[in-house]
Design a protein around this motif. Structure first.
Motif, mmCIF file in Angstrom:
data_model
loop_
_atom_site.group_PDB
_atom_site.id
_atom_site.type_symbol
_atom_site.label_atom_id
_atom_site.label_comp_id
_atom_site.label_asym_id
_atom_site.label_seq_id
_atom_site.Cartn_x
_atom_site.Cartn_y
_atom_site.Cartn_z
ATOM 1 N N ALA A 13 62.214 40.243 41.834
ATOM 2 C CA ALA A 13 63.443 40.341 41.036
ATOM 3 C C ALA A 13 63.299 41.375 39.931
ATOM 4 C CB ALA A 13 63.797 38.977 40.455
ATOM 5 N N VAL A 14 62.117 41.437 39.319
ATOM 6 C CA VAL A 14 61.869 42.466 38.302
ATOM 7 C C VAL A 14 62.048 43.848 38.912
ATOM 8 C CG1 VAL A 14 60.103 43.529 36.844
ATOM 9 C CG2 VAL A 14 60.343 41.043 36.880
ATOM 10 N N ARG A 15 61.471 44.067 40.092
ATOM 11 C CA ARG A 15 61.592 45.370 40.735
ATOM 12 C C ARG A 15 63.043 45.650 41.141
ATOM 13 N NH1 ARG A 15 58.652 48.679 38.992
ATOM 14 N NH2 ARG A 15 59.249 50.023 40.714
ATOM 15 N N ALA A 16 63.802 44.604 41.436
ATOM 16 C CA ALA A 16 65.209 44.802 41.806
ATOM 17 C C ALA A 16 65.987 45.407 40.648
ATOM 18 C CB ALA A 16 65.829 43.473 42.246
ATOM 19 N N HIS A 17 65.838 44.825 39.456
ATOM 20 C CA HIS A 17 66.640 45.369 38.348
ATOM 21 C C HIS A 17 66.064 46.669 37.804
ATOM 22 C CE1 HIS A 17 64.141 44.057 34.923
ATOM 23 N NE2 HIS A 17 64.088 42.845 35.414
ATOM 24 N N ALA A 29 66.766 50.319 47.620
ATOM 25 C CA ALA A 29 65.525 49.649 47.223
ATOM 26 C C ALA A 29 65.822 48.436 46.352
ATOM 27 C CB ALA A 29 64.619 50.625 46.485
ATOM 28 N N ALA A 30 66.748 48.578 45.406
ATOM 29 C CA ALA A 30 67.105 47.463 44.523
ATOM 30 C C ALA A 30 67.649 46.288 45.334
ATOM 31 C CB ALA A 30 68.131 47.925 43.489
ATOM 32 N N ARG A 31 68.496 46.576 46.301
ATOM 33 C CA ARG A 31 69.077 45.505 47.118
ATOM 34 C C ARG A 31 68.038 44.870 48.030
ATOM 35 N NH1 ARG A 31 74.570 49.036 48.361
ATOM 36 N NH2 ARG A 31 75.565 48.618 46.324
ATOM 37 N N ASP A 32 67.110 45.681 48.521
ATOM 38 C CA ASP A 32 66.035 45.130 49.358
ATOM 39 C C ASP A 32 65.133 44.204 48.543
ATOM 40 O OD1 ASP A 32 66.980 46.513 51.539
ATOM 41 O OD2 ASP A 32 65.491 48.132 51.406
ATOM 42 N N TYR A 33 64.825 44.593 47.317
ATOM 43 C CA TYR A 33 64.018 43.724 46.453
ATOM 44 C C TYR A 33 64.757 42.416 46.164
ATOM 45 C CZ TYR A 33 60.304 47.083 45.302
ATOM 46 O OH TYR A 33 59.214 47.927 45.348
ATOM 47 N N LEU A 34 66.062 42.497 45.971
ATOM 48 C CA LEU A 34 66.840 41.287 45.721
ATOM 49 C C LEU A 34 66.764 40.333 46.908
ATOM 50 C CD1 LEU A 34 68.845 39.655 44.013
ATOM 51 C CD2 LEU A 34 70.699 41.050 44.997
ATOM 52 N N ILE A 35 66.894 40.867 48.109
ATOM 53 C CA ILE A 35 66.784 40.032 49.309
ATOM 54 C C ILE A 35 65.380 39.446 49.413
ATOM 55 C CG2 ILE A 35 66.781 40.089 51.839
ATOM 56 C CD1 ILE A 35 68.986 42.243 51.621
ATOM 57 N N ALA A 36 64.366 40.260 49.118
ATOM 58 C CA ALA A 36 62.985 39.766 49.174
ATOM 59 C C ALA A 36 62.773 38.635 48.178
ATOM 60 C CB ALA A 36 62.010 40.902 48.911
ATOM 61 N N ALA A 37 63.349 38.781 46.981
ATOM 62 C CA ALA A 37 63.207 37.736 45.967
ATOM 63 C C ALA A 37 63.784 36.416 46.466
ATOM 64 C CB ALA A 37 63.894 38.169 44.667
#
Length: 512
Positions: free
Chosen positions: A298-302, A322-330
């Motif tokens: 989530a940190v990497r998403a924002h 990348a931000a959206r992919d990190y959000l999905i990963a979170a």
């Protein structure tokens, strides 16, 4: 790197001075900028200037604050990278008005002086190039563990309250980029994260009380790890915020695990995770993994969303994705697969440990916890992993204690909702029955795998082992060959051929 920002006038003079070849013995420097620093690379040296900026998490507006930050950076980073971090150097102005590195004049700026390293050895470049193998990633895990072992304990930080603040901070930062990060997804993530945190609050506070909140690296991703003298070396630890750096040691490690996973290197994340467990014996931490991995993502998403907002064209599109992919990963990290128990048995030299660690990433994120009798025995004896035990470490009583520790540790991991791999010889039918009973009592699926290999090949493997936790010798193997193994009901795999074929056969036998 970000584009250079407009510095205050005093720093503009210093930046001009550092940009000149004459400052560096005739070498033309290369300039790199981040949002808080400017770095000049020249020859074998690197010089880092702290920008005179004020951000929500730091204040570098005064010369004194920048001096303290430089000193703090040297102090924390010398723990892991003493060959890189050389000291703090003043930029001084002499009576003639000229600027100098060092000198006796008035200090007008402070710099972190570093020894330059080969940028090609950054793990952010080595990992995608396939140049990090299990030995190198385990060496990194050991470097991180040593860093944590020497880190000051901070019982005034961390715990459930601190993690709740991080979750709320993530929510606010994501909400600021509603055009990039869908608000409904962000709200669902925040709700699920708080629910997970509520279940783990007592454990997080217990870990803080046990001294597992320490002054850690804080920014442990592949871009902050390089090779120095062939050794994996973390650098650029956070010095400007105790909130970011004084954290649970496993939350520190989780950044590395998440980063490796997102780079498509989950098997490496599994090796790092399990070698850290081998070294630390901190199987309690397995319960925190979904939370810590999710919060790191989530940190990497924002952060990625913030970078996207300031970019244009194709770069903006890349960072947005990348931000959206990190959000999905979170979100995904908070919903791990259901736990299972895999037992891998076989006589010494049959390849149990390699098989267990290679199969582990197929069972959990980033991997099942591999619980090894070889490692547990060393912990029970108060010995280091590579210490050779005497006869007292291999009495029947010690053998029984070791297997009981194996069963209990697997129970602990399974209770945490995480998959476990039990790695042991399992020569006795009652030992195989006992590990199967652990799975039944935990209400999880059980899979067993028995490895066998030609005795001469097993003996050769044992003779050629280097830096191995197992104390088994060829004489031990010869004694094992006389055992009455009883009826082996687990699927059996011959490991005398290539390692690739053995792993493929293991996966087929288990239906993975």
């Amino acid at each position: 790197m970000a584009a250079p920002s407009s510095p205050p006038a005093p720093q503009a003079d210093v930046l001009h001075f550092l940009s000149r070849s004459a400052t560096h013995g005739g070498r033309r420097p290369q300039r790199l900028d981040t949002h808080i620093s400017t770095i000049f690379l020249a020859g074998e040296h690197a010089w880092k200037l702290k920008k005179a900026v004020v951000l929500p998490f730091l204040d570098f507006s005064s010369l004194e604050s920048r001096r303290r930050a430089c000193e703090a950076e040297i102090e924390i980073n010398r723990r892991a990278a003493p060959d890189i971090y050389l000291g703090v150097v003043a930029v001084t102005r002499g009576p003639d008005g000229a600027l100098r590195l060092g000198g006796d004049g008035e200090a007008v700026e402070w710099l972190v002086h570093m020894r330059r390293f080969d940028q090609r050895t950054l793990f952010s470049k080595l990992v995608p190039a396939g140049r990090v193998d299990r030995h190198r990633i385990q060496a990194l895990a050991e470097a991180v563990w040593r860093f944590h072992q020497g880190a000051p304990r901070r019982p005034d930080r961390g715990g459930a309250a601190a993690m709740a603040a991080v979750v709320d901070g993530n929510a606010a930062s994501m909400a600021a980029h509603a055009d990039i990060l869908p608000p409904a997804q962000c709200a669902a993530l925040t709700e699920a994260t708080h629910a997970t945190l509520a279940r783990l609050a007592g454990l997080l506070d217990e870990r803080r009380a046990a001294g597992l909140v320490r002054h850690c690296h804080g920014d442990l991703h592949c871009g902050n790890i390089c090779l120095v003298g062939g050794r994996p070396t973390p650098f650029d630890a956070i010095e400007f915020s105790e909130t970011f750096a004084c954290i649970d040691v496993f939350y520190d490690l989780a950044f590395l695990l998440m980063d490796l996973d997102r780079r498509g290197a989950r098997p490496l994340a599994g090796y790092a995770f399990n070698h850290y467990l081998d070294l630390s014996g901190d199987y309690q931490a397995v319960a925190t993994l979904p939370l810590f991995l999710s919060v790191r993502a989530a940190v990497r998403a924002h952060v990625s969303a913030t970078m996207a907002a300031g970019a244009e064209g194709a770069e903006r599109d890349r960072l947005t994705q990348a931000a959206r992919d990190y959000l999905i990963a979170a979100q995904d990290y908070l919903s791990p697969p259901a736990p299972t128990l895999l037992a891998v048995g076989g006589l010494s030299g049959s390849g149990k440990s390699r098989m267990g660690r290679e199969l582990a990433p197929l069972l959990a994120m980033p991997a099942a916890a591999v619980v090894r009798t070889d490692s547990l025995r060393k912990h029970l004896m108060g010995a280091g992993l590579l210490d050779k035990l005497g006869p007292e470490g291999y009495t029947p009583e010690m053998g029984e204690r070791t297997y009981q520790a194996l069963y209990e540790t697997c129970r602990q991991v399974l209770r945490a909702g995480h998959a476990a791999v039990a790695d042991a010889v399992f020569a006795k039918p009652e030992q195989r029955d006992a590990i199967e009973r652990v799975a039944r009592e935990a209400g999880v699926p059980f899979k067993g795998l028995w490895l066998f290999t030609p005795p001469d090949l097993a003996a050769n493997r044992i003779r050629t082992r280097r830096a191995n936790v197992s104390d088994a010798t060829v004489e031990v193997l010869e004694h094992q060959l006389s055992y009455d193994l009883g009826d082996i009901t687990w699927p059996q795999v011959q490991t005398g051929g290539s390692k690739v074929k053995a792993l493929a056969d293991g996966r087929t036998a288990l239906g993975l």
